[in-house]
Write a protein that holds these residues in place. Structure first.
Motif, PDB file in Angstrom:
ATOM      1  N   GLU A  43       0.774  -1.209   0.089  1.00 47.79           N
ATOM      2  CA  GLU A  43      -0.067  -0.182  -0.111  1.00 47.79           C
ATOM      3  C   GLU A  43       0.937   1.334  -0.043  1.00 47.79           C
ATOM      4  O   GLU A  43       1.850   1.264   0.716  1.00 47.79           O
ATOM      5  CB  GLU A  43      -1.060  -0.101   1.262  1.00 47.79           C
ATOM      6  N   LEU A  44       0.546   2.083  -1.052  1.00 47.26           N
ATOM      7  CA  LEU A  44       1.344   3.327  -1.150  1.00 47.26           C
ATOM      8  C   LEU A  44       0.446   4.777  -0.897  1.00 47.26           C
ATOM      9  O   LEU A  44      -0.677   4.526  -1.511  1.00 47.26           O
ATOM     10  CB  LEU A  44       1.960   3.359  -2.534  1.00 47.26           C
ATOM     11  N   GLU A  45       0.888   5.647  -0.146  1.00 46.98           N
ATOM     12  CA  GLU A  45       0.089   6.837  -0.108  1.00 46.98           C
ATOM     13  C   GLU A  45       0.875   7.792  -1.106  1.00 46.98           C
ATOM     14  O   GLU A  45       2.095   8.140  -1.062  1.00 46.98           O
ATOM     15  CB  GLU A  45       0.088   7.650   1.195  1.00 46.98           C
ATOM     16  N   VAL A  46       0.340   8.268  -2.113  1.00 45.11           N
ATOM     17  CA  VAL A  46       1.049   9.167  -3.071  1.00 45.11           C
ATOM     18  C   VAL A  46       0.141  10.438  -3.263  1.00 45.11           C
ATOM     19  O   VAL A  46      -1.151  10.550  -3.134  1.00 45.11           O
ATOM     20  CB  VAL A  46       0.961   8.701  -4.625  1.00 45.11           C
ATOM     21  N   SER A  47       0.719  11.607  -3.618  1.00 45.73           N
ATOM     22  CA  SER A  47       0.366  12.867  -3.579  1.00 45.73           C
ATOM     23  C   SER A  47      -0.409  13.281  -4.954  1.00 45.73           C
ATOM     24  O   SER A  47      -1.165  14.221  -4.964  1.00 45.73           O
ATOM     25  CB  SER A  47       1.336  14.092  -3.436  1.00 45.73           C
ATOM     26  N   GLU A  48      -0.401  12.364  -5.804  1.00 48.87           N
ATOM     27  CA  GLU A  48      -0.951  12.757  -7.112  1.00 48.87           C
ATOM     28  C   GLU A  48      -2.687  12.575  -6.922  1.00 48.87           C
ATOM     29  O   GLU A  48      -3.096  11.606  -6.107  1.00 48.87           O
ATOM     30  CB  GLU A  48      -0.739  11.489  -8.143  1.00 48.87           C
ATOM     31  N   THR A  49      -3.330  13.503  -7.550  1.00 53.24           N
ATOM     32  CA  THR A  49      -4.715  13.582  -7.733  1.00 53.24           C
ATOM     33  C   THR A  49      -5.487  12.935  -8.483  1.00 53.24           C
ATOM     34  O   THR A  49      -6.601  12.646  -8.337  1.00 53.24           O
ATOM     35  CB  THR A  49      -5.298  15.060  -7.193  1.00 53.24           C
ATOM     36  N   ASP A  50      -4.762  12.908  -9.725  1.00 53.22           N
ATOM     37  CA  ASP A  50      -5.582  12.414 -10.933  1.00 53.22           C
ATOM     38  C   ASP A  50      -5.270  10.698 -10.839  1.00 53.22           C
ATOM     39  O   ASP A  50      -4.209  10.227 -10.827  1.00 53.22           O
ATOM     40  CB  ASP A  50      -4.776  12.762 -12.097  1.00 53.22           C
ATOM     41  N   PRO A  51      -6.453   9.881 -10.797  1.00 45.84           N
ATOM     42  CA  PRO A  51      -6.566   8.382 -10.769  1.00 45.84           C
ATOM     43  C   PRO A  51      -5.684   7.929 -11.907  1.00 45.84           C
ATOM     44  O   PRO A  51      -4.908   6.879 -11.622  1.00 45.84           O
ATOM     45  CB  PRO A  51      -7.872   8.048 -10.711  1.00 45.84           C
ATOM     46  N   ALA A  52      -5.794   8.351 -13.058  1.00 50.43           N
ATOM     47  CA  ALA A  52      -4.868   7.552 -14.035  1.00 50.43           C
ATOM     48  C   ALA A  52      -3.370   7.795 -14.049  1.00 50.43           C
ATOM     49  O   ALA A  52      -2.916   6.945 -14.187  1.00 50.43           O
ATOM     50  CB  ALA A  52      -5.710   8.196 -15.562  1.00 50.43           C
ATOM     51  N   ALA A  53      -3.092   9.127 -13.575  1.00 47.20           N
ATOM     52  CA  ALA A  53      -1.701   9.364 -13.417  1.00 47.20           C
ATOM     53  C   ALA A  53      -1.035   8.762 -12.278  1.00 47.20           C
ATOM     54  O   ALA A  53      -0.031   8.069 -12.178  1.00 47.20           O
ATOM     55  CB  ALA A  53      -1.294  10.588 -13.021  1.00 47.20           C
ATOM     56  N   ALA A  54      -2.036   8.451 -11.085  1.00 48.96           N
ATOM     57  CA  ALA A  54      -1.496   7.633  -9.964  1.00 48.96           C
ATOM     58  C   ALA A  54      -1.297   6.134 -10.274  1.00 48.96           C
ATOM     59  O   ALA A  54      -0.348   5.521  -9.837  1.00 48.96           O
ATOM     60  CB  ALA A  54      -2.656   8.031  -8.688  1.00 48.96           C
ATOM     61  N   ARG A  55      -2.334   5.620 -11.019  1.00 50.05           N
ATOM     62  CA  ARG A  55      -2.109   4.387 -11.482  1.00 50.05           C
ATOM     63  C   ARG A  55      -0.938   4.078 -12.243  1.00 50.05           C
ATOM     64  O   ARG A  55      -0.014   3.135 -12.121  1.00 50.05           O
ATOM     65  CB  ARG A  55      -3.440   3.787 -12.168  1.00 50.05           C
ATOM     66  N   ALA A  56      -0.573   5.025 -13.176  1.00 53.29           N
ATOM     67  CA  ALA A  56       0.494   5.045 -14.042  1.00 53.29           C
ATOM     68  C   ALA A  56       1.839   4.944 -13.235  1.00 53.29           C
ATOM     69  O   ALA A  56       2.845   4.273 -13.472  1.00 53.29           O
ATOM     70  CB  ALA A  56       0.518   5.984 -15.186  1.00 53.29           C
ATOM     71  N   ALA A  57       1.973   5.757 -12.275  1.00 47.60           N
ATOM     72  CA  ALA A  57       2.958   5.960 -11.060  1.00 47.60           C
ATOM     73  C   ALA A  57       3.185   4.622 -10.760  1.00 47.60           C
ATOM     74  O   ALA A  57       4.449   4.113 -10.330  1.00 47.60           O
ATOM     75  CB  ALA A  57       2.858   7.121 -10.532  1.00 47.60           C
ATOM     76  N   GLY A  58       2.119   4.076 -10.100  1.00 40.03           N
ATOM     77  CA  GLY A  58       2.310   2.798  -9.536  1.00 40.03           C
ATOM     78  C   GLY A  58       2.759   1.615 -10.326  1.00 40.03           C
ATOM     79  O   GLY A  58       3.502   0.890  -9.668  1.00 40.03           O
ATOM     80  N   GLU A  59       2.373   1.655 -11.506  1.00 38.70           N
ATOM     81  CA  GLU A  59       2.817   0.481 -12.567  1.00 38.70           C
ATOM     82  C   GLU A  59       4.427   0.864 -12.778  1.00 38.70           C
ATOM     83  O   GLU A  59       5.111  -0.121 -12.814  1.00 38.70           O
ATOM     84  CB  GLU A  59       1.846   0.576 -13.834  1.00 38.70           C
ATOM     85  N   GLU A  60       4.505   2.035 -12.758  1.00 42.87           N
ATOM     86  CA  GLU A  60       6.309   2.421 -13.268  1.00 42.87           C
ATOM     87  C   GLU A  60       6.891   1.826 -11.676  1.00 42.87           C
ATOM     88  O   GLU A  60       7.974   1.223 -11.914  1.00 42.87           O
ATOM     89  CB  GLU A  60       6.461   3.915 -13.210  1.00 42.87           C
ATOM     90  N   MET A  61       6.396   2.178 -10.704  1.00 42.91           N
ATOM     91  CA  MET A  61       6.913   1.803  -9.292  1.00 42.91           C
ATOM     92  C   MET A  61       7.220   0.272  -9.259  1.00 42.91           C
ATOM     93  O   MET A  61       8.267  -0.437  -8.841  1.00 42.91           O
ATOM     94  CB  MET A  61       6.353   2.340  -8.226  1.00 42.91           C
ATOM     95  N   ALA A  62       6.181  -0.540  -9.705  1.00 43.21           N
ATOM     96  CA  ALA A  62       6.136  -1.886  -9.745  1.00 43.21           C
ATOM     97  C   ALA A  62       7.207  -2.438 -10.579  1.00 43.21           C
ATOM     98  O   ALA A  62       7.851  -3.378 -10.367  1.00 43.21           O
ATOM     99  CB  ALA A  62       4.775  -2.481 -10.099  1.00 43.21           C
ATOM    100  N   ARG A  63       6.973  -1.922 -11.717  1.00 48.97           N
ATOM    101  CA  ARG A  63       7.885  -2.616 -12.748  1.00 48.97           C
ATOM    102  C   ARG A  63       9.508  -2.364 -12.424  1.00 48.97           C
ATOM    103  O   ARG A  63      10.517  -3.137 -12.531  1.00 48.97           O
ATOM    104  CB  ARG A  63       7.965  -1.809 -14.313  1.00 48.97           C
ATOM    105  N   LYS A  64       9.606  -1.013 -11.941  1.00 47.78           N
ATOM    106  CA  LYS A  64      11.250  -0.549 -11.436  1.00 47.78           C
ATOM    107  C   LYS A  64      11.710  -1.338 -10.308  1.00 47.78           C
ATOM    108  O   LYS A  64      12.851  -1.508  -9.922  1.00 47.78           O
ATOM    109  CB  LYS A  64      11.364   1.001 -11.423  1.00 47.78           C
ATOM    110  N   LEU A  65      10.986  -1.339  -9.120  1.00 48.14           N
ATOM    111  CA  LEU A  65      11.199  -1.866  -7.742  1.00 48.14           C
ATOM    112  C   LEU A  65      10.418  -2.907  -7.077  1.00 48.14           C
ATOM    113  O   LEU A  65      10.940  -3.787  -6.606  1.00 48.14           O
ATOM    114  CB  LEU A  65      11.350  -0.667  -6.916  1.00 48.14           C
ATOM    115  N   LEU A  66       9.038  -2.829  -7.132  1.00 48.05           N
ATOM    116  CA  LEU A  66       8.212  -3.724  -6.269  1.00 48.05           C
ATOM    117  C   LEU A  66       8.191  -4.977  -6.691  1.00 48.05           C
ATOM    118  O   LEU A  66       7.689  -5.992  -6.015  1.00 48.05           O
ATOM    119  CB  LEU A  66       6.771  -2.874  -6.130  1.00 48.05           C
ATOM    120  N   ALA A  67       8.168  -5.191  -7.952  1.00 52.32           N
ATOM    121  CA  ALA A  67       8.235  -6.703  -8.661  1.00 52.32           C
ATOM    122  C   ALA A  67       9.299  -7.133  -9.364  1.00 52.32           C
ATOM    123  O   ALA A  67       9.742  -6.201 -10.004  1.00 52.32           O
ATOM    124  CB  ALA A  67       6.692  -6.691  -9.528  1.00 52.32           C
ATOM    125  N   ASN A  68       9.508  -8.369  -9.662  1.00 51.12           N
ATOM    126  CA  ASN A  68      10.538  -8.867 -10.218  1.00 51.12           C
ATOM    127  C   ASN A  68       9.821  -9.458 -11.575  1.00 51.12           C
ATOM    128  O   ASN A  68       9.300 -10.564 -11.398  1.00 51.12           O
ATOM    129  CB  ASN A  68      11.330 -10.035  -9.706  1.00 51.12           C
TER     130      ASN A  68
END
Length: 79
Positions: A43-68
């Motif tokens: 679970e992450l708390e992000v400052s982004e207010t746009d749901p689509a941009a927040a999802r895109a940021a979460g997907e980038e975080m997952a690809r770069k760090l959170l998931a192998n």
């Protein structure tokens, strides 16, 4: 805004933790349990207010760090 990132082993990838959980459930008398796969929820708390941009940021975080991504799949939920 909150994000939830669900990370699971890909199908066909060995999951020793899931096997151990399944075995322990059987030993505790829980019959009828099939294959068990163990993953993680982040679970992450992000400052982004746009749901689509927040999802895109979460997907980038997952690809770069959170998931192998070689052995794990992930999905991101905006909560």
């Amino acid at each position: 805004m909150k994000l939830r990132v669900f990370v699971m082993p890909k199908p066909g990838v060995l999951d020793p933790q899931g096997k151990a959980i399944g075995h322990a459930l059987g030993n505790l008398g829980f019959s009828g349990v099939g294959e068990v796969r163990a993953g993680k929820v982040i679970e992450l708390e992000v400052s982004e207010t746009d749901p689509a941009a927040a999802r895109a940021a979460g997907e980038e975080m997952a690809r770069k760090l959170l998931a192998n991504t070689v052995i794990e799949s992930f999905r991101v939920e905006v909560a």
